[in-house]
Design a protein around this motif. Structure first.
Motif, PDB file in Angstrom:
ATOM      1  N   TRP A 169       0.882  -1.170   0.000  1.00 22.13           N
ATOM      2  CA  TRP A 169       0.000   0.000   0.000  1.00 22.13           C
ATOM      3  C   TRP A 169       0.922   1.223   0.000  1.00 22.13           C
ATOM      4  N   TYR A 170       1.101   1.806  -1.183  1.00 29.33           N
ATOM      5  CA  TYR A 170       2.144   2.787  -1.396  1.00 29.33           C
ATOM      6  C   TYR A 170       3.483   2.128  -1.033  1.00 29.33           C
ATOM      7  N   THR A 171       4.148   2.546   0.023  1.00 28.67           N
ATOM      8  CA  THR A 171       5.449   1.959   0.347  1.00 28.67           C
ATOM      9  C   THR A 171       5.377   0.923   1.456  1.00 28.67           C
ATOM     10  N   ARG A 172       4.185   0.725   2.033  1.00 30.01           N
ATOM     11  CA  ARG A 172       4.065  -0.168   3.182  1.00 30.01           C
ATOM     12  C   ARG A 172       3.573  -1.546   2.751  1.00 30.01           C
ATOM     13  N   LYS A 173       4.235  -2.577   3.253  1.00 30.02           N
ATOM     14  CA  LYS A 173       3.805  -3.935   2.954  1.00 30.02           C
ATOM     15  C   LYS A 173       2.535  -4.260   3.722  1.00 30.02           C
ATOM     16  N   GLN A 174       1.545  -4.791   3.009  1.00 31.58           N
ATOM     17  CA  GLN A 174       0.268  -5.151   3.612  1.00 31.58           C
ATOM     18  C   GLN A 174      -0.261  -6.397   2.918  1.00 31.58           C
ATOM     19  N   VAL A 175      -1.372  -6.921   3.433  1.00 33.92           N
ATOM     20  CA  VAL A 175      -2.147  -7.909   2.689  1.00 33.92           C
ATOM     21  C   VAL A 175      -3.376  -7.197   2.131  1.00 33.92           C
ATOM     22  N   LEU A 176      -3.900  -7.711   1.048  1.00 30.24           N
ATOM     23  CA  LEU A 176      -5.008  -7.041   0.368  1.00 30.24           C
ATOM     24  C   LEU A 176      -6.209  -6.875   1.293  1.00 30.24           C
ATOM     25  N   HIS A 177      -6.469  -7.869   2.125  1.00 31.89           N
ATOM     26  CA  HIS A 177      -7.613  -7.770   3.034  1.00 31.89           C
ATOM     27  C   HIS A 177      -7.489  -6.543   3.939  1.00 31.89           C
ATOM     28  N   HIS A 178      -6.314  -6.298   4.457  1.00 34.78           N
ATOM     29  CA  HIS A 178      -6.124  -5.168   5.353  1.00 34.78           C
ATOM     30  C   HIS A 178      -6.265  -3.838   4.631  1.00 34.78           C
ATOM     31  N   VAL A 179      -5.916  -3.817   3.353  1.00 32.18           N
ATOM     32  CA  VAL A 179      -6.116  -2.600   2.562  1.00 32.18           C
ATOM     33  C   VAL A 179      -7.582  -2.190   2.614  1.00 32.18           C
ATOM     34  N   TRP A 180      -8.476  -3.176   2.487  1.00 29.85           N
ATOM     35  CA  TRP A 180      -9.905  -2.873   2.486  1.00 29.85           C
ATOM     36  C   TRP A 180     -10.457  -2.710   3.891  1.00 29.85           C
ATOM     37  N   ASP A 181      -9.899  -3.415   4.845  1.00 25.04           N
ATOM     38  CA  ASP A 181     -10.321  -3.221   6.228  1.00 25.04           C
ATOM     39  C   ASP A 181     -10.014  -1.811   6.713  1.00 25.04           C
ATOM     40  N   ALA A 182      -8.808  -1.336   6.437  1.00 21.30           N
ATOM     41  CA  ALA A 182      -8.347  -0.140   7.129  1.00 21.30           C
ATOM     42  C   ALA A 182      -7.614   0.873   6.258  1.00 21.30           C
ATOM     43  N   ASN A 183      -6.726   0.437   5.353  1.00 19.62           N
ATOM     44  CA  ASN A 183      -5.830   1.387   4.685  1.00 19.62           C
ATOM     45  C   ASN A 183      -6.552   2.420   3.834  1.00 19.62           C
ATOM     46  N   ILE A 184      -7.575   1.998   3.091  1.00 17.62           N
ATOM     47  CA  ILE A 184      -8.293   2.959   2.247  1.00 17.62           C
ATOM     48  C   ILE A 184      -8.968   4.011   3.112  1.00 17.62           C
ATOM     49  N   ILE A 185      -9.601   3.582   4.198  1.00 16.82           N
ATOM     50  CA  ILE A 185     -10.275   4.512   5.094  1.00 16.82           C
ATOM     51  C   ILE A 185      -9.269   5.445   5.752  1.00 16.82           C
ATOM     52  N   GLU A 186      -8.179   4.886   6.275  1.00 19.30           N
ATOM     53  CA  GLU A 186      -7.186   5.699   6.972  1.00 19.30           C
ATOM     54  C   GLU A 186      -6.519   6.699   6.039  1.00 19.30           C
ATOM     55  N   THR A 187      -6.251   6.293   4.800  1.00 21.88           N
ATOM     56  CA  THR A 187      -5.639   7.204   3.835  1.00 21.88           C
ATOM     57  C   THR A 187      -6.588   8.337   3.490  1.00 21.88           C
ATOM     58  N   ALA A 188      -7.874   8.030   3.357  1.00 21.19           N
ATOM     59  CA  ALA A 188      -8.868   9.080   3.095  1.00 21.19           C
ATOM     60  C   ALA A 188      -8.934  10.066   4.254  1.00 21.19           C
ATOM     61  N   GLU A 189      -8.900   9.550   5.472  1.00 17.84           N
ATOM     62  CA  GLU A 189      -8.926  10.434   6.639  1.00 17.84           C
ATOM     63  C   GLU A 189      -7.711  11.346   6.661  1.00 17.84           C
ATOM     64  N   GLU A 190      -6.542  10.770   6.371  1.00 12.38           N
ATOM     65  CA  GLU A 190      -5.307  11.556   6.401  1.00 12.38           C
ATOM     66  C   GLU A 190      -5.266  12.593   5.280  1.00 12.38           C
ATOM     67  N   ASP A 191      -5.698  12.204   4.085  1.00 11.02           N
ATOM     68  CA  ASP A 191      -5.575  13.086   2.920  1.00 11.02           C
ATOM     69  C   ASP A 191      -6.638  14.178   2.880  1.00 11.02           C
ATOM     70  N   PHE A 192      -7.843  13.858   3.351  1.00  8.14           N
ATOM     71  CA  PHE A 192      -8.971  14.771   3.146  1.00  8.14           C
ATOM     72  C   PHE A 192      -9.575  15.330   4.423  1.00  8.14           C
ATOM     73  N   PHE A 193      -9.298  14.729   5.582  1.00  8.84           N
ATOM     74  CA  PHE A 193      -9.993  15.137   6.809  1.00  8.84           C
ATOM     75  C   PHE A 193      -9.051  15.326   7.993  1.00  8.84           C
ATOM     76  N   SER A 194      -7.788  15.636   7.717  1.00  7.31           N
ATOM     77  CA  SER A 194      -6.815  15.892   8.775  1.00  7.31           C
ATOM     78  C   SER A 194      -6.769  14.763   9.792  1.00  7.31           C
ATOM     79  N   ALA A 195      -6.862  13.524   9.289  1.00  3.75           N
ATOM     80  CA  ALA A 195      -6.796  12.318  10.120  1.00  3.75           C
ATOM     81  C   ALA A 195      -7.910  12.268  11.153  1.00  3.75           C
ATOM     82  N   ASN A 196      -9.065  12.820  10.808  1.00  7.10           N
ATOM     83  CA  ASN A 196     -10.197  12.896  11.730  1.00  7.10           C
ATOM     84  C   ASN A 196     -11.364  12.080  11.187  1.00  7.10           C
ATOM     85  N   VAL A 197     -11.736  11.015  11.891  1.00  8.29           N
ATOM     86  CA  VAL A 197     -12.819  10.157  11.427  1.00  8.29           C
ATOM     87  C   VAL A 197     -14.148  10.903  11.382  1.00  8.29           C
ATOM     88  N   GLU A 198     -14.326  11.884  12.246  1.00 12.50           N
ATOM     89  CA  GLU A 198     -15.589  12.625  12.272  1.00 12.50           C
ATOM     90  C   GLU A 198     -15.833  13.355  10.960  1.00 12.50           C
TER      91      GLU A 198
END
Length: 287
Positions: A169-198
Motif C-alpha cells: 500500500w504505497y510503500t508499506r507492505k500489507q495484505v489485500l484484506h487489510h487494505v480494504w479493512d483499514a488502509n483505504i479509510i485511513e488514507t482518506a482520513e489523512e488526505d482529506f480530513f486531517s486524520a479525523n474520522v468525524e
C-alpha cells in the motif's frame, strides 16, 4: 441494575484484554454504527440505550469493534465474521457457502446476522429474554452488519478473502484484506480530513442525504417482509470484491493513487449501506 452492571464489567474487561484483529478496522465499524444510531426510531433508540453498558454512554459506535476483540475468548465466533466462496465464481449461495471449516452449517456472517436478529426479537418478552444475553446480541449484530458489507469478508476461499495476497500500500507492505479493512479509510482520513474520522462520517452522511437520497428506501427494504436480509448484502460484497478489490491485483502489486481513488467511492458506498441497513434492521426489530 445489578445484572446490567455485571454485563458491563464483563464487556469492558473483554474489550481491553485482547489485542485487536481488524474487521472493517476500528474506524470502519465506528462509522457504520455512528451512521446507524443517528437513524434509529425512537423505540429502537430507547432499546439500544437500555441494552448498551452504562459506560458506553449511549454510544453504540464506541463498542462496535467489541466482536473482534472477543474472538480470542469466544473462539466459536471467529467463522462468524466472514464467508468463503469458491474461487473466481464471484457469487454467493447460503447453502453452499455458509459453513465453517468443519462443514457446520450457518457458521458464517450471514448466519450470525440471522441468529442475532432472532435473539433480539425477544427483547421485551420476559418469558424468553433470559435465554439470551441481548447486550452481546446487539453488539454482535451491529458488528456483523459491518463485516458483511466489507467486500473481502465475502471473498475467495483459497486466499482467505485476500489475507494471503501480499501487496504494497504505497510503500508499506500489507495484505489485500487489510487494505480494504483499514488502509483505504485511513488514507482518506489523512488526505482529506486531517486524520479525523468525524470528518469522514460527516461526508458520508452528506452523501446519504444528497447523492444517494433516492437509493435509501431500496437499501432499507428486505424482501418478503424479513427483519434482516444478509444474503443480499453478501451477494453484493462478493460482486464488489471481484469488480474492485481483486481486480488487477496480484501477489506483490503496488497499490497507489489509481487504486485508492478508484476504490474509495466503493468503500464510501459500502459504509453508507452498512449504516443505513443496520439502522433499518434495528428499527424493524424494536418496533
Amino acid at each position: 441494575m445489578g445484572v446490567r452492571l455485571c454485563i458491563q464489567t464483563a464487556l469492558i474487561s473483554l474489550f481491553f484484554l485482547f489485542p485487536f484483529i481488524h474487521g472493517w478496522g476500528i474506524d470502519g465499524h465506528f462509522i457504520i454504527c455512528r451512521v446507524a444510531q443517528d437513524r434509529l426510531s425512537e423505540s429502537a433508540a430507547d432499546a439500544v440505550n437500555s441494552l448498551l453498558p452504562e459506560s458506553a454512554e449511549n454510544d453504540l459506535a464506541s463498542l462496535c469493534s467489541w466482536a473482534d476483540r472477543v474472538k480470542f475468548r469466544y473462539h466459536w465466533s471467529s467463522p462468524l465474521h466472514y464467508i468463503d466462496t469458491p474461487d473466481d465464481l464471484c457469487n454467493y449461495q447460503y447453502e453452499r457457502d455458509c459453513k465453517d471449516e468443519d462443514g457446520k452449517e450457518g457458521m458464517c456472517v450471514s448466519g450470525a446476522i440471522k441468529n442475532y436478529t432472532t435473539q433480539l426479537l425477544t427483547y421485551g418478552s420476559s418469558s424468553k429474554e433470559s435465554q439470551y444475553n441481548l447486550t452481546e446480541a446487539l453488539l454482535f449484530l451491529s458488528h456483523f452488519m459491518g463485516d458483511i458489507h466489507q467486500p473481502l469478508h465475502v471473498g475467495f476461499t483459497t486466499d482467505r478473502g485476500g489475507n494471503t495476497i501480499d501487496v504494497h500500500w504505497y510503500t508499506r507492505k500489507q495484505v489485500l484484506h487489510h487494505v480494504w479493512d483499514a488502509n483505504i479509510i485511513e488514507t482518506a482520513e489523512e488526505d482529506f480530513f486531517s486524520a479525523n474520522v468525524e470528518g469522514l462520517i460527516k461526508d458520508i452522511k452528506q452523501n446519504i442525504t444528497d447523492e444517494w437520497a433516492d437509493r435509501i428506501t431500496t437499501w432499507e427494504k428486505c424482501t418478503s417482509n424479513r427483519t434482516s436480509c444478509p444474503d443480499v448484502y453478501a451477494s453484493e460484497s462478493i460482486s464488489a470484491a471481484c469488480r474492485w478489490a481483486y481486480k488487477n491485483v496480484t501477489e506483490g502489486s503496488v497499490l497507489e493513487d489509481d487504486y485508492f481513488l478508484s476504490r474509495l467511492p466503493i468503500v464510501y458506498l459500502r459504509l453508507a449501506e452498512g449504516g443505513v441497513r443496520l439502522a433499518a434492521t434495528l428499527n424493524r426489530i424494536f418496533n
